[in-house]
Design an enzyme around this catalytic site. Structure first.
Site, PDB file in Angstrom:
ATOM      1  N   HIS A 175     -34.029 -24.054 -17.032  1.00 52.89           N
ATOM      2  CA  HIS A 175     -33.688 -25.471 -17.124  1.00 52.89           C
ATOM      3  C   HIS A 175     -32.355 -25.732 -16.423  1.00 52.89           C
ATOM      4  O   HIS A 175     -31.426 -24.928 -16.531  1.00 52.89           O
ATOM      5  CB  HIS A 175     -33.585 -25.912 -18.588  1.00 52.89           C
ATOM      6  CG  HIS A 175     -34.801 -25.603 -19.388  1.00 52.89           C
ATOM      7  ND1 HIS A 175     -36.052 -26.084 -19.052  1.00 52.89           N
ATOM      8  CD2 HIS A 175     -34.974 -24.852 -20.506  1.00 52.89           C
ATOM      9  CE1 HIS A 175     -36.938 -25.651 -19.946  1.00 52.89           C
ATOM     10  NE2 HIS A 175     -36.305 -24.890 -20.826  1.00 52.89           N
ATOM     11  N   ARG A 183     -40.574 -24.237 -13.386  1.00 55.56           N
ATOM     12  CA  ARG A 183     -41.482 -23.114 -13.592  1.00 55.56           C
ATOM     13  C   ARG A 183     -41.334 -22.154 -12.413  1.00 55.56           C
ATOM     14  O   ARG A 183     -41.507 -22.527 -11.259  1.00 55.56           O
ATOM     15  CB  ARG A 183     -42.918 -23.640 -13.694  1.00 55.56           C
ATOM     16  CG  ARG A 183     -43.911 -22.676 -14.295  1.00 55.56           C
ATOM     17  CD  ARG A 183     -45.296 -23.306 -14.406  1.00 55.56           C
ATOM     18  NE  ARG A 183     -45.345 -24.387 -15.369  1.00 55.56           N
ATOM     19  CZ  ARG A 183     -45.729 -25.625 -15.098  1.00 55.56           C
ATOM     20  NH1 ARG A 183     -46.122 -25.945 -13.883  1.00 55.56           N
ATOM     21  NH2 ARG A 183     -45.740 -26.551 -16.022  1.00 55.56           N
ATOM     22  N   GLU A 238     -30.995 -25.082 -25.103  1.00 57.60           N
ATOM     23  CA  GLU A 238     -31.889 -25.017 -26.263  1.00 57.60           C
ATOM     24  C   GLU A 238     -31.692 -23.723 -27.043  1.00 57.60           C
ATOM     25  O   GLU A 238     -30.952 -22.830 -26.630  1.00 57.60           O
ATOM     26  CB  GLU A 238     -33.349 -25.148 -25.819  1.00 57.60           C
ATOM     27  CG  GLU A 238     -33.810 -24.098 -24.844  1.00 57.60           C
ATOM     28  CD  GLU A 238     -35.201 -24.397 -24.267  1.00 57.60           C
ATOM     29  OE1 GLU A 238     -35.716 -25.511 -24.434  1.00 57.60           O
ATOM     30  OE2 GLU A 238     -35.767 -23.491 -23.646  1.00 57.60           O
TER      31      GLU A 238
END
Length: 324
Positions: free
Chosen positions: A103, A198, A120
Site C-alpha cells: 500500500h 497487487r 494497517e
C-alpha cells in the site's frame, strides 16, 4: 437525537480467495463459499456503513459524521479529518492465499489517487494448522534485486513467510509487502483507503481464464525495501488489563482479555473508540444503554461517551481502537 454505542450492518465482499468461515466461525448472516471480507465500519467512498439498530437506524456513518461532528469523532479527530471517518475495520477470511501486495504512503496516495495511504494491522483470530502469512523480506534486498526476482518469477524466494496462530499481531506500515495466507481468519484495522498495489497473484486466473490486474510499476516506488529480522509484534496479554498492541499516528489498538466486570474510562481520549470482540461474548452498559457484542461483532463508541461497563461470564477478549 442522542448518540449511543453504534452497531452497523456488515458489508460483505466476495473474493477469489474467500471462504465460508465468516458464516461458520463468526456467525455472519451471509451465504456463499467465497466471502472474503466483512467490512464492519467503513466510510470508503460508495461503501458507507449503515447503522443497524436504535433511533439512528438507517443513517450512514458519513451522515452521522456530518450531523454530530466532534460529538461522534472527538474534536481532535474532527479537526484533523473533518467529516471523513479515518478508519476502516474488517474481518477477513482467507481460504486461499491473497495476492502479494503493498500500500502507498499518504504522500503517494494523495498524489496518485487523492486518497489516504493505508497503514494497517492484523490480529489473527483463527489459523489452520501450518497456515502462514507473508510479511516483508527474508533478506536484504535492493530495488534492483527486487526487479530481477520479479522478472524471473522468483519473487517468493526473497519474501518472509511465517507460520501463525491465534493472537498473533502484525503491524503493516505503508510500503511493507504482505499477504494473508490460506486458512487464516483475522481482524484488520487500517486507514480509510481502498488503494492496493497487487504485485504477484500466484499466476492464477478466474473462471473466464483472466488473470487479475497487477500494479508492478506503481508498486516499485511504494515499496519499503528495508529488511527486518522480526516482523511480528511482541506483546504481553494480562487478564483484566489493557495491553497496547499498536500505537502509531493513525490508530492505537489495545487488547483487553477479561472475565467478570470491568469499567473502562475514556476521559483522557479525544476520539471515538471502536471495540471488536475477538473471543467470547461481552455485555456493554453505559448511560442507560445495554448492548451485547458477540464473537466477530464490532461496536463504535461515540467520543462523548466516556465511561462504559463491560462484563462477560466466560473468558473474552476485546480489541480497543482509537486515535490519539
Amino acid at each position: 437525537m442522542n448518540l449511543y454505542p453504534l452497531k452497523f450492518n456488515p458489508i460483505f465482499k466476495e473474493r477469489i480467495w474467500g471462504g465460508n468461515k465468516l458464516q461458520t466461525l463468526l456467525h455472519k448472516d451471509v451465504s456463499g463459499e467465497t466471502i472474503g471480507e466483512s467490512w464492519e465500519i467503513s466510510d470508503v467512498k460508495g461503501e458507507p456503513s449503515v447503522v443497524a439498530e436504535g433511533a439512528l437506524k438507517g443513517k450512514t456513518l458519513q451522515e452521522l459524521s456530518e450531523i454530530f461532528q466532534s460529538e461522534l469523532l472527538g474534536k481532535k479527530v474532527y479537526d484533523a479529518f473533518g467529516t471523513k471517518f479515518p478508519l476502516l475495520i474488517k474481518y477477513i477470511d482467507a481460504k486461499r492465499d491473497l495476492s502479494i501486495q503493498v500500500h502507498p504512503n499518504d504522500t503517494l496516495a494523495k498524489e496518485r489517487h487523492n486518497s489516504f495511504g493505508k497503514t494497517e494491522m492484523w490480529y489473527v483470530m483463527q489459523a489452520d494448522e501450518g497456515a502462514k502469512l507473508m510479511v516483508g523480506f527474508n533478506q536484504k534486498v535492493s530495488k534492483e534485486d527486487y526487479q530481477v526476482h520479479l522478472k524471473n518469477n522468483t519473487l517468493t524466494e526473497i519474501l518472509n513467510f511465517q507460520k501463525v496462530k491465534k493472537g498473533d499481531v502484525y503491524f503493516l506500515p505503508t510500503g511493507r509487502v504482505h499477504a494473508i495466507g490460506g486458512g487464516i481468519v483475522l481482524a484488520e484495522i487500517q486507514q480509510t483507503s481502498d488503494i492496493t498495489y497487487r504485485i504477484f497473484d500466484w499466476n492464477r486466473v478466474d473462471a473466464a481464464g483472466n488473470s487479475r490486474e497487477l500494479h508492478t510499476d506503481l508498486a516499485l516506488d511504494a515499496i519499503d525495501y528495508t529488511f527486518n529480522k522480526n516482523y511480528k509484534t511482541d506483546y504481553l496479554a494480562v487478564e483484566n488489563t489493557t495491553s497496547t498492541l499498536v500505537d502509531c499516528p493513525y490508530f492505537t489498538t489495545n487488547l483487553i482479555p477479561f472475565t467478570g466486570e470491568l469499567t473502562l474510562n475514556h476521559d483522557e481520549k479525544d476520539s471515538f473508540v471502536i471495540y471488536l470482540c475477538v473471543k467470547g461474548n461481552v455485555a456493554f452498559k453505559t448511560q442507560g444503554y445495554k448492548e451485547t457484542l458477540s464473537f466477530g461483532e464490532t461496536i463504535l463508541l461515540p467520543a462523548t461517551i466516556k465511561n462504559i461497563k463491560i462484563s462477560a461470564d466466560e473468558a473474552s477478549e476485546l480489541l480497543e481502537v482509537y486515535i490519539k
